[in-house]
Design an enzyme around this catalytic site. Sequence first.
Site, short mmCIF file in Angstrom:
data_model
loop_
_atom_site.label_atom_id
_atom_site.label_comp_id
_atom_site.label_asym_id
_atom_site.label_seq_id
_atom_site.Cartn_x
_atom_site.Cartn_y
_atom_site.Cartn_z
N ASP A 15 0.83 -1.21 0.00
CA ASP A 15 0.00 0.00 0.00
C ASP A 15 0.86 1.26 0.00
O ASP A 15 2.01 1.24 0.42
CB ASP A 15 -0.92 0.02 1.23
CG ASP A 15 -0.13 -0.03 2.52
OD1 ASP A 15 0.87 -0.77 2.57
OD2 ASP A 15 -0.50 0.67 3.48
N GLU A 16 0.27 2.34 -0.48
CA GLU A 16 0.83 3.69 -0.36
C GLU A 16 2.28 3.79 -0.81
O GLU A 16 3.11 4.41 -0.14
CB GLU A 16 0.68 4.19 1.10
CG GLU A 16 -0.77 4.27 1.53
CD GLU A 16 -0.96 4.85 2.92
OE1 GLU A 16 -1.89 5.66 3.09
OE2 GLU A 16 -0.19 4.50 3.83
N VAL A 17 2.56 3.18 -1.92
CA VAL A 17 3.92 3.26 -2.47
C VAL A 17 4.10 4.61 -3.15
O VAL A 17 3.25 5.06 -3.90
CB VAL A 17 4.15 2.09 -3.46
CG1 VAL A 17 5.44 2.30 -4.23
CG2 VAL A 17 4.18 0.76 -2.69
#
Lengths: 542, 541
Positions: free
Chosen positions: B316-318
């Site tokens: 997530d949230e790269v």
Amino acid sequence: MKLSAIIGLLAAAPAALAVWPIPQTFEQGSSNTQAHWINIQTHGATSGIVNRAIERYRTIINNEKFLAPVDYNRGVLATSGTFGGLTVSVESTNEQLTLDTDESYTLDVPVTGQATLKAKTPFGAVRGLETFSQLVSANGATKAIVNTPVHIEDAPKFVHRGLLFDTARNFYSLASIFRTLDAMAYNKMNVLHWHIVDAQSWPVESKTYPELQKNGAYGPDMTYSYNDVQRVIAYARDRGIRVIPEFDVPGHTYIVGQAHPELMSCLNKQPGWDQYAAEPPSGQLNIAKPESVAFTNKLIDEYAKLFPDEVFHIGGDEVNRQCWEEDPDVKAYLSAHPGETVESLLASWYAQVHAHLDSTGKSAYTWEETLFKSNFTPSPNTIMQVWLEHASVEKATAQGYRVVSSNYDSYYLDCGHGAWLPNFDGNSWCDPFKSWMHVYNYDVTANITDPEQLKLIMGTEVAAWSEQIDETVIDPRLWPRAAAMAETAWSGKTDASGHVRTTDEVASRLHEQRFRMVARGISAEPMQPLWCARNPGMCNLP
Amino acid sequence: MKIAVALTGMLACAAAFTWPYPAQFDYKNTTISAEDIHIVAKNSKSSLLESAISRYTAIISKERFTPPADYKVERPKPAAKLGKLLIEIESDSEELSMSTDESYTLDIPAGGDGTLKAQTVFGALRGLETFSQLLPTLQGLRVVRGTPLHIEDRPVLAHRGLSLDTARNYYPIADLKRTLDAMSYNKMNVLHWHIVDGQSWPVESKTYPELQKNGAYATNMRYSYQDVRDIIQYGKERGIRIIPEFDMPGHTYIVGQSFPKLMSCLDKQPDWDQYAAEPPSGQLNIAKDEAADFAVGLIDEYAKLFPDEVFHLGGDEVNRKCWEEDPDVKAYLKAHANATVETLLSAFYTKVHGAVEGQGKIGMSWEETLFHSEYAPPKDTLIQTWIDEQSIPKTVAKGYRSIASPASSYYLDCGHGAWLANFDGNSWCDPFKSWMHVYNFDPWANVTRAAERELIVGAEVALWSEQSDAVTLDKYLWPRAAAMAEVAWLGKTDADGHVRTTEEVVQRLHDQRFRMVGRGIGAEPLQPLWCARNPGHCLLP
């Protein structure tokens, strides 16, 4: 640049900034003082309040092995002096706790030798002991006071630093009230506004009308006897906390109708309760009946004696007109008295009740609607509790009334928790949640410039209405957010140079206060990841 | 009128007051006493069942639960009493997986022995929980109401989960165990253990011991191998699988405390917001083979420590800018004309998902891996959606299995104000998710084709711990996680297709809240006690 300078200072000597709320004058050196055991004794005249406070703080400090989160890897500090005990002296042993009580104190901790705490009154000594307790940190197997010599001169900005506790929507045990009073003392708060009854329940004993508690308490194990109330008052007084009871009239009184339905209007209208009350169950004292005045005045007589404080809260919020407009007795009265209206009835009802309260020698404390939303003019010594909007602070002081602000938009700690009517998937009426930053940023004096009006601002009060709270969750709802208000009420909004303190400047101290409270048994919420508490300034919005 | 009828029906027979409500529940109106509890396994030698029997015998014997609406009920005068509860299970297998059968049948006659039948020991666990909720104490007498009663029950969703973040703030083992207890009271069966994140690395690693040494908040804020095995066993005894998450390549600042050479954009300040969703910033360096090798080494280690068939890889949230500005990434891209940040990321995902497959496990991943990268995860990957409720139909339309964790309904940390100390604003996912809002979410919304609905295999609430720790854990989770648990167990509708409303279920949830408090869970109150005692009197007109 300014921020990084502050951070540098924090990293070097964090615990020196540790006191919450921050003292008015706080001078410190660069030595560290070792303390093996914290001895506290009195010098000169003394009092039971002081002696018991010394005993209390001796236990707290000697049991506490506290380190601020920023100090997690500070190691054992080198010390250059040894603590030689704290001597407490008071000018007066008068144990009266009033609006005029002097809470100031002076605290000196030298690099080595005897520390001194001087106060005008026993209650100033109580405040100074709390400050002293926050100066002591763990240092290896012993303790240390850092950045000695320390010189503190301190006094509160506002005389009223309050917390409203609603024990009627849901019940709270004495243990949870005592714990809350402890937590208030850790933050130098001094008023417990005990919203002791409301529509949903009547937990408190009445000797005049025993049926109120009998029919109105949630259960025999959910009551406050006279003895319980007296214990709370005594426990609070030992901590310099006044207990102001609220008996909310004429609205919010459904529960009276469980014992005296003949005194009531619009009792438990369902399902259209919203036409008659702010929340269920509906019911108001019937202002067309002289018996409702007599009933109220007897309650005032009784509880004005049980509660010794000079202030008595008489409610007056959220009064609903339709409740009376549709009441048969009110209608009959109005048709027999052509000059009268619901407003004139209410004004004359308030006049009789307030006059009676005034006759007890106490100051009436009332929600702002009594002043702004009725035709009644309260007596000049009445204290107005503002909640609907901040502008009311200016308006009420302009009329010469003393004011306590509980502006809901900043100080209602129950807000932002969703609706509580189970068929409504919506937000709370007072969304959003009030974060500690939001609480801290409220300025009760905003937009008020007249010095005479500023003098009439007595202080501030956070409120925890208990529709969605009981003792299972009370601590995290209150703390550390009530502590955020407590600092602005004690220390004020600005430092000595006039700079308005910002939340990023105080966050590190509040982290420390939060962890200190947890260590003292108060389940205060965490503000951030521990990583942020340990790394000041690294969790700010760029 | 309909509500009034429903409420009256429930009041007439509080036997119905179990949470979650069973799939099928037939009851009559005889009350029998149940002061002495004897639970007996008829044919099983399962030690899990044995320990569950002693656990529930202790819970029930100690419990004196009175539903709030029954506070003034008259003392019942039952003519008959409950005998033993006899348990029969088909199989003694103690294997717990996504396909474990949790169904059970419970019969309590109007006197005499009751029977609980299940395919597996885990079905028996669910039935024991139901049984424990059928035993209110009324004016001092423990009874079963509504006998003879017959329950046939099974879950709608195989994955009824809670994601708990033990990295932003640490939770002691005792708090995790209490949470597993509470989950079992609500028939939840997956603890998604978000065990590490940017802020701390509490768990022991034998491959890279420095991760815990440099990454745990303190020596008393750690999870040893022994602790992890203890939690796995404790979960299993309650029919709860433990799925670990090792979030990568983002949310890995703490790895940089031991292996700074594996990292990109480590701890950018003060403008961390350009490089990460929250401070501190840092992502594994996708231009370095060593970073992928490190990740594979972790997967190989923890796939063995955690026996569950599912392994969560995060994803997530790269943040792209983190790599676009990284010197190694820039050098690599310069040397490889066809490579981009996206192709590098895909190559990284290929390696780590391949390592999970190589361990014989099923990958679980946040939705960005599917929707916000060029990588195509293996088809058996469980996709956990959170950004948008519409991600669920999109996931199943692509043929992937979906676990629903929409932030807009299931993020229990939301609505608590900002947590950056200089920002007097709201949380990014305001408002607070009330239990009604949690309950009203429909994981199957906008998915109509039967084959796609079957791909919706789970629902999971999440507690991200920026503003929570052990002190506040219970009140954040309960009773709101219980609201999800009923929907996940029972589905959204009755047998006749009626969608259950929050006003219909509130009285049972009040019961469950007070029951949980009685069992030591600090669940929040829903309303004033007056409302809990006066059903239907606190509704919005």
